[in-house]
Design a protein around this motif. Structure first.
Motif, PDB file in Angstrom:
ATOM      1  N   GLY A   1      -3.310  -7.391  -3.228  1.00 26.72           N
ATOM      2  CA  GLY A   1      -4.124  -7.958  -1.641  1.00 26.72           C
ATOM      3  C   GLY A   1      -3.800  -6.996  -0.914  1.00 26.72           C
ATOM      4  O   GLY A   1      -2.324  -5.851  -0.626  1.00 26.72           O
ATOM      5  N   TYR A   2      -4.655  -6.752   0.096  1.00 25.22           N
ATOM      6  CA  TYR A   2      -4.232  -5.425   1.838  1.00 25.22           C
ATOM      7  C   TYR A   2      -3.483  -6.242   2.162  1.00 25.22           C
ATOM      8  O   TYR A   2      -3.559  -7.111   3.182  1.00 25.22           O
TER       9      TYR A   2
ATOM     10  N   ASN B   1      -1.120  -3.752   4.648  1.00 20.67           N
ATOM     11  CA  ASN B   1      -0.569  -2.689   5.094  1.00 20.67           C
ATOM     12  C   ASN B   1      -0.867  -1.856   4.086  1.00 20.67           C
ATOM     13  O   ASN B   1      -0.166  -0.451   3.359  1.00 20.67           O
ATOM     14  N   GLY B   2      -1.986  -1.381   3.439  1.00 22.41           N
ATOM     15  CA  GLY B   2      -2.326  -0.795   1.927  1.00 22.41           C
ATOM     16  C   GLY B   2      -1.914  -2.158   0.777  1.00 22.41           C
ATOM     17  O   GLY B   2      -1.993  -3.204   1.129  1.00 22.41           O
ATOM     18  N   TYR B   3      -3.073  -1.270   0.082  1.00 20.56           N
ATOM     19  CA  TYR B   3      -2.728  -2.375  -1.880  1.00 20.56           C
ATOM     20  C   TYR B   3      -1.666  -2.931  -2.020  1.00 20.56           C
ATOM     21  O   TYR B   3      -0.404  -2.045  -1.892  1.00 20.56           O
ATOM     22  N   GLN B   4      -0.830  -3.695  -1.833  1.00 18.18           N
ATOM     23  CA  GLN B   4       0.634  -4.495  -2.169  1.00 18.18           C
ATOM     24  C   GLN B   4       0.595  -5.556  -3.639  1.00 18.18           C
ATOM     25  O   GLN B   4      -0.439  -5.585  -3.748  1.00 18.18           O
TER      26      GLN B   4
ATOM     27  N   SER C   1     -13.832  -3.129  -6.276  1.00 17.96           N
ATOM     28  CA  SER C   1     -12.414  -3.734  -6.705  1.00 17.96           C
ATOM     29  C   SER C   1     -12.164  -4.934  -7.230  1.00 17.96           C
ATOM     30  O   SER C   1     -12.859  -5.637  -6.965  1.00 17.96           O
TER      31      SER C   1
ATOM     32  N   THR D   1      -9.965 -11.249  -4.415  1.00 16.68           N
ATOM     33  CA  THR D   1      -9.387 -11.956  -3.869  1.00 16.68           C
ATOM     34  C   THR D   1      -9.234 -13.117  -4.669  1.00 16.68           C
ATOM     35  O   THR D   1      -8.618 -14.125  -4.802  1.00 16.68           O
TER      36      THR D   1
ATOM     37  N   ALA E   1      -6.142   1.844  -5.455  1.00 15.21           N
ATOM     38  CA  ALA E   1      -6.503   0.088  -5.511  1.00 15.21           C
ATOM     39  C   ALA E   1      -6.515  -0.253  -7.130  1.00 15.21           C
ATOM     40  O   ALA E   1      -7.068  -0.983  -6.986  1.00 15.21           O
TER      41      ALA E   1
ATOM     42  N   LYS F   1      -0.824   3.129  -0.354  1.00 14.48           N
ATOM     43  CA  LYS F   1      -2.212   3.182   1.220  1.00 14.48           C
ATOM     44  C   LYS F   1      -3.334   3.759   0.782  1.00 14.48           C
ATOM     45  O   LYS F   1      -3.857   3.587   1.562  1.00 14.48           O
ATOM     46  N   SER F   2      -3.385   3.912  -0.639  1.00 18.02           N
ATOM     47  CA  SER F   2      -4.321   5.079  -1.314  1.00 18.02           C
ATOM     48  C   SER F   2      -5.131   4.256  -2.462  1.00 18.02           C
ATOM     49  O   SER F   2      -5.925   3.898  -2.728  1.00 18.02           O
TER      50      SER F   2
END
Length: 292
Positions: free
Chosen positions: A39-40, A42-45, A214, A217, A65, A62-63
């Motif tokens: 999930g996002y 502070n960026g995709y993690q 995307s 979630t 996905a 951070k870019s």
């Protein structure tokens, strides 16, 4: 908005038999609750949660996905904006392929059940490569290149089209792909049964709003027999927000809860055998893998 992939893109005591090694292995061990989420943040993690050890970040960007977490919960693969397929494991980063289409969320790679290989799409060609970058082989061509899912037996790879107007199943043995029956529109393919026959997919709630591809979630899971088109029942009550197959054939169903979600485990016959409470921090994250 439709998202497009760019072209170029109680037995009684009298009935109990002696336990052998084979019969013991036939009964899967209960899940520990370890799972991988994305999930996002502070960026995709991508992060793993182990109830005994807590949370651990496996990879972040951070870019990019276009992520995929390995079934063993140890590795992450992603496609960079520049089109590199990279693998991160134990803090080490390696590039295993180049020239892919970056910046297209639906074009996610997928791991093999043993977490040693990756499959990815370039245009309509699916390639399989080892996690160390070696042994690249062409699996075949397919229109179903979005959100790839790979059967545990290794034979089938399925995905939905860039127009979201169907799901295709690629036979890695023959290199041929066939459009699945019973699916007119799909916006996610989460998982395949071990033999590749059934798929967990998402049907769009609104045919006019298909999103950008995307990874969701949360989604309403539908299990479809890709050969007959029959929708298979999922005998779990509540609001279902996800599901995936384990390599041994169990189906893990994610059920929404007020404080935390719950993972309900069904055996091959569809009977509930276990429930596992997720950590509350996973409530807003997408479920990528359940680690057996």
């Amino acid at each position: 908005m439709k998202h497009r992939v760019l072209a170029g893109v109680l037995l009684g005591a009298a009935l109990v038999l002696p336990t052998t090694a084979a019969s013991a292995e036939a009964v899967p061990k209960p899940l520990t609750g370890t799972a991988v989420y994305g999930g996002y943040v502070n960026g995709y993690q991508i992060s793993q949660h182990d109830p005994a050890k807590g949370w651990k970040t496996l990879g972040a960007s951070k870019s990019a996905a276009q992520f995929a977490a390995s079934p063993d919960g140890r590795k992450v693969a992603w496609v960079t904006i520049g089109g590199k397929l990279q693998v991160r494991e134990n803090g080490r980063l390696r590039t295993v392929a180049t020239g892919l289409q970056g910046g297209t969320p639906c074009l996610t790679p997928v791991w093999s059940a043993d977490s040693t290989r990756l499959a990815y799409a370039k245009d309509e060609t699916v390639t399989i490569v080892k996690a160390d970058g070696g042994g690249a082989t062409r699996a075949g061509a397919t229109k179903g290149v979005c959100h790839l899912a790979w059967s545990a037996d290794g034979r089938y790879i399925a995905g939905y089209t860039g127009e979201a107007n169907g799901v295709y199943r690629l036979d890695v043995k023959t290199g041929k792909a066939v459009k699945a029956k019973g699916i007119k529109l799909a916006t996610h393919v989460q998982s395949l049964s071990p033999d590749g026959r059934n798929a967990v997919v998402e049907f769009p709630a609104n045919p006019d709003t298909l999103g950008d591809g995307s990874w969701p979630t949360a989604f309403k899971p539908v299990v479809v027999d890709l050969v007959t088109g029959r929708k298979l029942p999922v005998a779990v009550k509540g609001t279902l927000i996800g599901a995936l197959y384990l390599p041994d054939g169990r189906l893990v169903v994610r059920v929404q809860g007020p404080a935390h979600h719950t993972l309900v485990v069904l055996d091959r016959a569809g009977k509930e055998v276990q429930r596992v409470e997720e950590d509350a921090k996973a409530k807003t994250l997408g479920l990528l893998q359940v680690v057996g």
